[in-house]
Design a protein around this motif. Structure first.
Motif, PDB file in Angstrom:
ATOM      1  N   GLU A  99      37.052  42.712  46.117  1.00  0.00           N
ATOM      2  CA  GLU A  99      35.978  41.734  46.220  1.00  0.00           C
ATOM      3  C   GLU A  99      36.220  40.560  45.256  1.00  0.00           C
ATOM      4  O   GLU A  99      36.047  39.403  45.610  1.00  0.00           O
ATOM      5  CB  GLU A  99      34.663  42.442  45.878  1.00  0.00           C
ATOM      6  CG  GLU A  99      33.422  41.625  46.141  1.00  0.00           C
ATOM      7  CD  GLU A  99      32.184  42.317  45.563  1.00  0.00           C
ATOM      8  OE1 GLU A  99      31.960  43.495  45.893  1.00  0.00           O
ATOM      9  OE2 GLU A  99      31.472  41.677  44.789  1.00  0.00           O
ATOM     10  N   ALA A 100      36.641  40.899  44.047  1.00  0.00           N
ATOM     11  CA  ALA A 100      36.847  39.852  43.038  1.00  0.00           C
ATOM     12  C   ALA A 100      38.241  39.234  43.160  1.00  0.00           C
ATOM     13  O   ALA A 100      38.534  38.251  42.495  1.00  0.00           O
ATOM     14  CB  ALA A 100      36.661  40.434  41.644  1.00  0.00           C
ATOM     15  N   ARG A 101      39.085  39.840  43.988  1.00  0.00           N
ATOM     16  CA  ARG A 101      40.476  39.411  44.141  1.00  0.00           C
ATOM     17  C   ARG A 101      41.236  39.432  42.826  1.00  0.00           C
ATOM     18  O   ARG A 101      41.838  38.447  42.427  1.00  0.00           O
ATOM     19  CB  ARG A 101      40.568  38.018  44.750  1.00  0.00           C
ATOM     20  CG  ARG A 101      40.429  38.116  46.233  1.00  0.00           C
ATOM     21  CD  ARG A 101      40.765  36.853  46.953  1.00  0.00           C
ATOM     22  NE  ARG A 101      39.838  36.693  48.019  1.00  0.00           N
ATOM     23  CZ  ARG A 101      38.847  35.856  48.004  1.00  0.00           C
ATOM     24  NH1 ARG A 101      38.701  35.026  47.008  1.00  0.00           N
ATOM     25  NH2 ARG A 101      38.023  35.810  49.015  1.00  0.00           N
ATOM     26  N   VAL A 102      41.139  40.561  42.160  1.00  0.00           N
ATOM     27  CA  VAL A 102      41.896  40.719  40.927  1.00  0.00           C
ATOM     28  C   VAL A 102      42.705  42.012  40.994  1.00  0.00           C
ATOM     29  O   VAL A 102      42.479  42.842  41.876  1.00  0.00           O
ATOM     30  CB  VAL A 102      40.980  40.778  39.685  1.00  0.00           C
ATOM     31  CG1 VAL A 102      40.207  39.481  39.527  1.00  0.00           C
ATOM     32  CG2 VAL A 102      40.023  41.960  39.760  1.00  0.00           C
ATOM     33  N   ASN A 103      43.606  42.139  40.070  1.00  0.00           N
ATOM     34  CA  ASN A 103      44.433  43.328  40.001  1.00  0.00           C
ATOM     35  C   ASN A 103      43.574  44.558  39.688  1.00  0.00           C
ATOM     36  O   ASN A 103      42.758  44.514  38.769  1.00  0.00           O
ATOM     37  CB  ASN A 103      45.469  43.117  38.904  1.00  0.00           C
ATOM     38  CG  ASN A 103      46.500  44.201  38.877  1.00  0.00           C
ATOM     39  OD1 ASN A 103      46.208  45.324  38.529  1.00  0.00           O
ATOM     40  ND2 ASN A 103      47.695  43.862  39.268  1.00  0.00           N
ATOM     41  N   PRO A 104      43.751  45.665  40.436  1.00  0.00           N
ATOM     42  CA  PRO A 104      42.941  46.860  40.194  1.00  0.00           C
ATOM     43  C   PRO A 104      43.073  47.394  38.765  1.00  0.00           C
ATOM     44  O   PRO A 104      42.110  47.937  38.224  1.00  0.00           O
ATOM     45  CB  PRO A 104      43.470  47.870  41.211  1.00  0.00           C
ATOM     46  CG  PRO A 104      44.058  47.035  42.304  1.00  0.00           C
ATOM     47  CD  PRO A 104      44.611  45.818  41.630  1.00  0.00           C
ATOM     48  N   ASN A 105      44.246  47.234  38.158  1.00  0.00           N
ATOM     49  CA  ASN A 105      44.408  47.700  36.770  1.00  0.00           C
ATOM     50  C   ASN A 105      43.516  46.919  35.815  1.00  0.00           C
ATOM     51  O   ASN A 105      42.999  47.466  34.847  1.00  0.00           O
ATOM     52  CB  ASN A 105      45.856  47.552  36.307  1.00  0.00           C
ATOM     53  CG  ASN A 105      46.769  48.516  37.036  1.00  0.00           C
ATOM     54  OD1 ASN A 105      46.428  49.664  37.248  1.00  0.00           O
ATOM     55  ND2 ASN A 105      47.922  48.017  37.460  1.00  0.00           N
ATOM     56  N   THR A 106      43.373  45.624  36.096  1.00  0.00           N
ATOM     57  CA  THR A 106      42.543  44.782  35.237  1.00  0.00           C
ATOM     58  C   THR A 106      41.081  45.181  35.390  1.00  0.00           C
ATOM     59  O   THR A 106      40.334  45.268  34.414  1.00  0.00           O
ATOM     60  CB  THR A 106      42.742  43.301  35.611  1.00  0.00           C
ATOM     61  OG1 THR A 106      44.135  43.049  35.762  1.00  0.00           O
ATOM     62  CG2 THR A 106      42.173  42.379  34.557  1.00  0.00           C
ATOM     63  N   MET A 107      40.665  45.465  36.625  1.00  0.00           N
ATOM     64  CA  MET A 107      39.292  45.902  36.879  1.00  0.00           C
ATOM     65  C   MET A 107      39.037  47.245  36.188  1.00  0.00           C
ATOM     66  O   MET A 107      38.009  47.442  35.556  1.00  0.00           O
ATOM     67  CB  MET A 107      39.075  46.002  38.399  1.00  0.00           C
ATOM     68  CG  MET A 107      37.663  46.338  38.807  1.00  0.00           C
ATOM     69  SD  MET A 107      36.413  45.142  38.235  1.00  0.00           S
ATOM     70  CE  MET A 107      36.487  43.883  39.522  1.00  0.00           C
TER      71      MET A 107
END
Lengths: 236, 122
Positions: free
Chosen positions: B43-51
């Motif tokens: 949803e946020a279009r970010v790397n899953p590791n960062t989330m």
């Protein structure tokens, strides 16, 4: 069985020359599973050479590269999904035929996922490749690669030729496909578009890694975006 | 609310801020279940590791808790949420006061102006 390696890709003093031109020079690199890694560098910095070495299309001049602990070969090819920067498909085939061919050929290919991606991207599956635009063909090639359940994805300029809306979709596909056991290596100069999805980057210049690290750490240290950092490192 | 990032600051920090904001404003209500890391990352279009890292930070602060099988939940400790809200508010107040100081206003003058604005609006 090979000894178990914690790295999906490991390069030691990896060197490759083409005649007198040294494309990669003594590269040391380790990529662990579970990352989306950006391979950034200007034209001719060795990005494509590294990808070709990783999937075994070319051999190192010196040094070595290992995929999941093994030299690239038939065994490693089943673990690596490679998207080259050129078209490699038979233009006379229809999109749906190509998907079926891939489903037959690769044991790890997810046919349903491929058709669903094709539909989302509004590609006519009955169309012959020769009738599709360059950008649409690129989408098809990317779908074929991302529909495999590989360990290492090598994407050479995956978004270069597609429009911004499709670019967004493709980036979402890459995130949606994320798996802690696989790693995606993306080469691109469209840093701005991929910046948020990367967690690690390699800056390649004249065949060497000039900067490497966690994306947030680099942002924190420099107070700059990757895009700005790239412009600084590679200023002409 | 949408996910927007300033690419000059670590995305991780910005995710922590945005998620905390969503919790204290009730966008993710007290005790409610959060979408999975993968869903939120997409949803946020970010790397899953960062989330994942941002979630861990919020867990450390007690705003989120993980239940082994059923996922991540917003805390139901309302006092904790209220404290976080005040902490976020204080950041805005500090920013406001330092901007006003740049313009040459003392804290008292700045607050007076802010109070005037409040009166004008009524």
């Amino acid at each position: 069985m090979s000894e178990h390696s914690p790295y999906l890709l490991e390069a030691r003093s990896l060197t490759r020359s083409f005649g007198r031109n040294v494309a990669l020079s003594g590269l040391d690199l380790r990529l662990a599973p579970g990352h989306i890694v950006g391979l950034l560098g200007p034209n001719g910095s060795g990005k494509t050479t590294l990808m070709k070495l990783a999937c075994g299309l070319i051999k190192p001049t010196a040094g070595e590269i290992l995929i999941d602990g093994e030299k690239p070969g038939p065994e490693s090819r089943s673990k690596v999904a490679y998207l080259p920067d050129t078209s490699y498909l038979n233009d006379n085939m229809r999109v749906s035929d190509i998907v079926e061919m891939y489903a037959d050929f690769y044991a790890d290919f997810d046919r349903e996922a491929a058709f669903s991606l094709i539909r989302d991207l509004k590609v006519d599956e009955k169309a012959r490749l020769s009738t599709l635009s360059k950008g649409t063909r690129e989408k098809v090639q990317l779908v074929l690669v991302m529909s495999r359940r590989a360990k290492l994805y090598l994407l050479d300029e995956p978004i270069g030729g597609v429009d911004p809306a499709a670019r967004e979709y493709i980036i979402n596909t890459i995130i949606g496909n994320y798996h802690p056991e696989s790693t995606v290596l993306i080469s691109t100069h469209l840093i701005y578009d991929v910046e948020p999805v990367l967690d690690h980057v390699l800056f390649l210049k004249e065949g060497r890694i000039v900067m490497e690290g966690g994306v947030d750490e680099l942002r924190e240290q420099s107070g700059k975006s990757l895009d700005a950092l790239f412009r600084e490192v590679f200023r002409c | 609310m949408s996910w927007q990032f300033d690419s000059e600051r670590p995305i991780y920090t910005q995710l922590v801020e945005e998620l905390a904001l969503r919790m204290v404003t009730g966008c993710y209500g007290p005790g409610s279940r959060l979408p999975s890391v993968r869903e939120l990352a997409a949803e946020a279009r970010v790397n899953p590791n960062t989330m994942q890292r941002a979630m861990a930070e919020l867990e450390g602060r007690g705003l989120l808790r993980t239940e082994r099988t059923s996922g991540r939940f917003v805390t139901d400790d309302l006092e904790l949420l209220e404290n976080e809200k005040r902490r976020l508010a204080r950041v805005h107040v500090d920013n406001f006061l330092s901007r006003m100081a740049e313009l040459g206003f003392t804290t008292e003058q700045a607050l007076e102006l802010a109070a005037d604005k409040g009166v004008d609006n009524q």
